[in-house]
Design a protein around this motif. Structure first.
Motif, PDB file in Angstrom:
ATOM      1  N   LEU A   8       0.814  -1.210   0.000  1.00  0.00           N
ATOM      2  CA  LEU A   8       0.000   0.000   0.000  1.00  0.00           C
ATOM      3  C   LEU A   8       0.850   1.262   0.000  1.00  0.00           C
ATOM      4  O   LEU A   8       0.381   2.312  -0.423  1.00  0.00           O
ATOM      5  CB  LEU A   8      -0.976   0.009   1.172  1.00  0.00           C
ATOM      6  N   VAL A   9       2.097   1.163   0.430  1.00  0.00           N
ATOM      7  CA  VAL A   9       3.024   2.292   0.292  1.00  0.00           C
ATOM      8  C   VAL A   9       3.379   2.453  -1.185  1.00  0.00           C
ATOM      9  O   VAL A   9       3.394   3.562  -1.718  1.00  0.00           O
ATOM     10  CB  VAL A   9       4.300   2.067   1.141  1.00  0.00           C
TER      11      VAL A   9
ATOM     12  N   LEU B  90      -7.108  -0.064  -7.882  1.00  0.00           N
ATOM     13  CA  LEU B  90      -7.964  -1.237  -7.948  1.00  0.00           C
ATOM     14  C   LEU B  90      -7.110  -2.459  -7.636  1.00  0.00           C
ATOM     15  O   LEU B  90      -6.027  -2.630  -8.205  1.00  0.00           O
ATOM     16  CB  LEU B  90      -8.583  -1.367  -9.342  1.00  0.00           C
ATOM     17  N   LEU B  91      -7.573  -3.294  -6.733  1.00  0.00           N
ATOM     18  CA  LEU B  91      -6.829  -4.481  -6.312  1.00  0.00           C
ATOM     19  C   LEU B  91      -7.640  -5.730  -6.614  1.00  0.00           C
ATOM     20  O   LEU B  91      -8.798  -5.838  -6.204  1.00  0.00           O
ATOM     21  CB  LEU B  91      -6.542  -4.413  -4.806  1.00  0.00           C
ATOM     22  N   ILE B  92      -7.027  -6.663  -7.318  1.00  0.00           N
ATOM     23  CA  ILE B  92      -7.656  -7.956  -7.592  1.00  0.00           C
ATOM     24  C   ILE B  92      -6.891  -9.010  -6.799  1.00  0.00           C
ATOM     25  O   ILE B  92      -5.676  -9.150  -6.941  1.00  0.00           O
ATOM     26  CB  ILE B  92      -7.647  -8.290  -9.093  1.00  0.00           C
ATOM     27  N   ILE B  93      -7.618  -9.739  -5.955  1.00  0.00           N
ATOM     28  CA  ILE B  93      -7.028 -10.780  -5.109  1.00  0.00           C
ATOM     29  C   ILE B  93      -7.433 -12.134  -5.669  1.00  0.00           C
ATOM     30  O   ILE B  93      -8.611 -12.407  -5.854  1.00  0.00           O
ATOM     31  CB  ILE B  93      -7.525 -10.649  -3.661  1.00  0.00           C
ATOM     32  N   GLU B  94      -6.437 -12.970  -5.927  1.00  0.00           N
ATOM     33  CA  GLU B  94      -6.708 -14.317  -6.436  1.00  0.00           C
ATOM     34  C   GLU B  94      -5.898 -15.329  -5.635  1.00  0.00           C
ATOM     35  O   GLU B  94      -4.673 -15.239  -5.569  1.00  0.00           O
ATOM     36  CB  GLU B  94      -6.355 -14.412  -7.916  1.00  0.00           C
ATOM     37  N   VAL B  95      -6.594 -16.281  -5.028  1.00  0.00           N
ATOM     38  CA  VAL B  95      -5.967 -17.352  -4.265  1.00  0.00           C
ATOM     39  C   VAL B  95      -6.206 -18.638  -5.038  1.00  0.00           C
ATOM     40  O   VAL B  95      -7.344 -18.960  -5.376  1.00  0.00           O
ATOM     41  CB  VAL B  95      -6.562 -17.449  -2.842  1.00  0.00           C
TER      42      VAL B  95
ATOM     43  N   ILE C  73      -7.182 -11.691   3.243  1.00  0.00           N
ATOM     44  CA  ILE C  73      -6.294 -10.753   2.555  1.00  0.00           C
ATOM     45  C   ILE C  73      -6.996  -9.416   2.353  1.00  0.00           C
ATOM     46  O   ILE C  73      -6.436  -8.350   2.619  1.00  0.00           O
ATOM     47  CB  ILE C  73      -5.821 -11.334   1.208  1.00  0.00           C
ATOM     48  N   ALA C  74      -8.253  -9.459   1.897  1.00  0.00           N
ATOM     49  CA  ALA C  74      -9.011  -8.225   1.669  1.00  0.00           C
ATOM     50  C   ALA C  74      -9.163  -7.448   2.976  1.00  0.00           C
ATOM     51  O   ALA C  74      -8.998  -6.219   2.995  1.00  0.00           O
ATOM     52  CB  ALA C  74     -10.378  -8.551   1.075  1.00  0.00           C
ATOM     53  N   ASP C  75      -9.464  -8.143   4.042  1.00  0.00           N
ATOM     54  CA  ASP C  75      -9.617  -7.491   5.347  1.00  0.00           C
ATOM     55  C   ASP C  75      -8.317  -6.828   5.777  1.00  0.00           C
ATOM     56  O   ASP C  75      -8.321  -5.700   6.280  1.00  0.00           O
ATOM     57  CB  ASP C  75     -10.078  -8.520   6.382  1.00  0.00           C
ATOM     58  N   ALA C  76      -7.192  -7.503   5.572  1.00  0.00           N
ATOM     59  CA  ALA C  76      -5.892  -6.934   5.950  1.00  0.00           C
ATOM     60  C   ALA C  76      -5.590  -5.681   5.125  1.00  0.00           C
ATOM     61  O   ALA C  76      -5.053  -4.700   5.652  1.00  0.00           O
ATOM     62  CB  ALA C  76      -4.789  -7.972   5.768  1.00  0.00           C
TER      63      ALA C  76
ATOM     64  N   LYS D 256      -7.767  -2.874   6.537  1.00  0.00           N
ATOM     65  CA  LYS D 256      -7.221  -2.406   7.815  1.00  0.00           C
ATOM     66  C   LYS D 256      -5.959  -1.569   7.606  1.00  0.00           C
ATOM     67  O   LYS D 256      -5.675  -0.667   8.390  1.00  0.00           O
ATOM     68  CB  LYS D 256      -6.920  -3.591   8.733  1.00  0.00           C
ATOM     69  N   ALA D 257      -5.213  -1.851   6.535  1.00  0.00           N
ATOM     70  CA  ALA D 257      -3.994  -1.099   6.237  1.00  0.00           C
ATOM     71  C   ALA D 257      -4.287   0.202   5.484  1.00  0.00           C
ATOM     72  O   ALA D 257      -3.384   0.989   5.251  1.00  0.00           O
ATOM     73  CB  ALA D 257      -3.024  -1.971   5.436  1.00  0.00           C
ATOM     74  N   GLY D 258      -5.566   0.402   5.078  1.00  0.00           N
ATOM     75  CA  GLY D 258      -5.928   1.669   4.460  1.00  0.00           C
ATOM     76  C   GLY D 258      -6.465   1.611   3.046  1.00  0.00           C
ATOM     77  O   GLY D 258      -6.814   2.636   2.471  1.00  0.00           O
ATOM     78  N   GLN D 259      -6.568   0.429   2.460  1.00  0.00           N
ATOM     79  CA  GLN D 259      -7.108   0.291   1.100  1.00  0.00           C
ATOM     80  C   GLN D 259      -8.613   0.534   1.127  1.00  0.00           C
ATOM     81  O   GLN D 259      -9.311   0.060   2.021  1.00  0.00           O
ATOM     82  CB  GLN D 259      -6.820  -1.110   0.555  1.00  0.00           C
ATOM     83  N   ASP D 260      -9.116   1.273   0.159  1.00  0.00           N
ATOM     84  CA  ASP D 260     -10.558   1.505   0.023  1.00  0.00           C
ATOM     85  C   ASP D 260     -11.220   0.176  -0.352  1.00  0.00           C
ATOM     86  O   ASP D 260     -10.903  -0.411  -1.397  1.00  0.00           O
ATOM     87  CB  ASP D 260     -10.803   2.557  -1.053  1.00  0.00           C
ATOM     88  N   GLY D 261     -12.138  -0.298   0.477  1.00  0.00           N
ATOM     89  CA  GLY D 261     -12.787  -1.592   0.249  1.00  0.00           C
ATOM     90  C   GLY D 261     -13.566  -1.667  -1.047  1.00  0.00           C
ATOM     91  O   GLY D 261     -13.753  -2.752  -1.591  1.00  0.00           O
ATOM     92  N   THR D 262     -14.035  -0.526  -1.580  1.00  0.00           N
ATOM     93  CA  THR D 262     -14.779  -0.554  -2.844  1.00  0.00           C
ATOM     94  C   THR D 262     -13.853  -0.780  -4.030  1.00  0.00           C
ATOM     95  O   THR D 262     -14.319  -0.987  -5.138  1.00  0.00           O
ATOM     96  CB  THR D 262     -15.572   0.750  -3.059  1.00  0.00           C
ATOM     97  N   GLN D 263     -12.548  -0.746  -3.796  1.00  0.00           N
ATOM     98  CA  GLN D 263     -11.571  -0.959  -4.865  1.00  0.00           C
ATOM     99  C   GLN D 263     -10.921  -2.338  -4.767  1.00  0.00           C
ATOM    100  O   GLN D 263      -9.878  -2.578  -5.347  1.00  0.00           O
ATOM    101  CB  GLN D 263     -10.508   0.135  -4.832  1.00  0.00           C
ATOM    102  N   ILE D 264     -11.550  -3.243  -4.021  1.00  0.00           N
ATOM    103  CA  ILE D 264     -11.026  -4.602  -3.875  1.00  0.00           C
ATOM    104  C   ILE D 264     -11.970  -5.573  -4.568  1.00  0.00           C
ATOM    105  O   ILE D 264     -13.169  -5.558  -4.331  1.00  0.00           O
ATOM    106  CB  ILE D 264     -10.896  -4.993  -2.392  1.00  0.00           C
ATOM    107  N   VAL D 265     -11.415  -6.410  -5.428  1.00  0.00           N
ATOM    108  CA  VAL D 265     -12.186  -7.433  -6.130  1.00  0.00           C
ATOM    109  C   VAL D 265     -11.585  -8.792  -5.792  1.00  0.00           C
ATOM    110  O   VAL D 265     -10.372  -8.980  -5.916  1.00  0.00           O
ATOM    111  CB  VAL D 265     -12.153  -7.214  -7.662  1.00  0.00           C
ATOM    112  N   LEU D 266     -12.426  -9.723  -5.347  1.00  0.00           N
ATOM    113  CA  LEU D 266     -11.969 -11.073  -5.046  1.00  0.00           C
ATOM    114  C   LEU D 266     -12.288 -11.973  -6.231  1.00  0.00           C
ATOM    115  O   LEU D 266     -13.435 -12.053  -6.658  1.00  0.00           O
ATOM    116  CB  LEU D 266     -12.656 -11.614  -3.790  1.00  0.00           C
ATOM    117  N   LYS D 267     -11.284 -12.634  -6.735  1.00  0.00           N
ATOM    118  CA  LYS D 267     -11.465 -13.556  -7.847  1.00  0.00           C
ATOM    119  C   LYS D 267     -11.505 -14.960  -7.250  1.00  0.00           C
ATOM    120  O   LYS D 267     -10.489 -15.481  -6.813  1.00  0.00           O
ATOM    121  CB  LYS D 267     -10.296 -13.407  -8.824  1.00  0.00           C
ATOM    122  N   VAL D 268     -12.707 -15.538  -7.194  1.00  0.00           N
ATOM    123  CA  VAL D 268     -12.884 -16.858  -6.577  1.00  0.00           C
ATOM    124  C   VAL D 268     -13.363 -17.850  -7.629  1.00  0.00           C
ATOM    125  O   VAL D 268     -13.930 -17.456  -8.651  1.00  0.00           O
ATOM    126  CB  VAL D 268     -13.863 -16.796  -5.383  1.00  0.00           C
TER     127      VAL D 268
END
Length: 143
Positions: free
Chosen positions: A64-65, A71-76, A101-104, A107-119
């Motif tokens: 995040l620094v 926009l963040l895409i998280i894929e596990v 991961i999204a929660d972390a 909590k670190a400051g990322q806007d939750g509306t800019q997080i996409v989970l790819k499941v």
């Protein structure tokens, strides 16, 4: 705890129609990739659980620094359900880990509306050859 992970996964993927359109356009072919990070699953999680390691928490803060408010895409990756000691089904593990991961990030400051989970689209998918976590940052501006 698992129910919370599913609720969070669902919440993160819900957005108003304007935000959905913006995220859809941003994640399309015209979006500029600003950074992509690949990690082995064991770097981010213990065996068969969704608790982030200290290494993962440190990496998330550092990302995040380097990539603020993108926009963040998280894929596990989907894992085999036959792992020793596995108590969660494959889709449960993917959902719980993605939500952790999204929660972390939030909590670190990322806007939750800019997080996409790819499941996975299915409850059981073919396990990925490489068990890992991919975090991709894209621009929110389209060309």
């Amino acid at each position: 705890m698992l129910l919370s992970a599913f609720a969070y996964t669902h919440f993160v993927n819900i957005a108003d129609s304007e935000t959905q359109k913006e995220l859809s356009e941003a994640s399309g072919p015209g979006a500029a990739m600003l950074g992509s990070y690949d990690y082995a699953a064991q770097d981010f999680f213990g065996d068969s659980n969704a608790m982030l390691t200290d290494f993962a928490k440190t990496e998330i803060r550092q990302m995040l620094v380097d990539q603020p408010q993108q926009l963040l895409i998280i894929e596990v990756a989907a894992a085999s359900e036959l792992q020793d000691g596995a108590r969660l089904r494959q889709w449960e593990t993917v959902s719980a880990r993605s939500a952790a991961i999204a929660d972390a990030f939030e909590k670190a400051g990322q806007d939750g509306t800019q997080i996409v989970l790819k499941v996975p689209d299915k409850l059981v998918s073919k396990p990925a050859d490489k068990q890992g976590v991919n975090l991709t940052f894209l621009s929110l501006e389209t060309e």
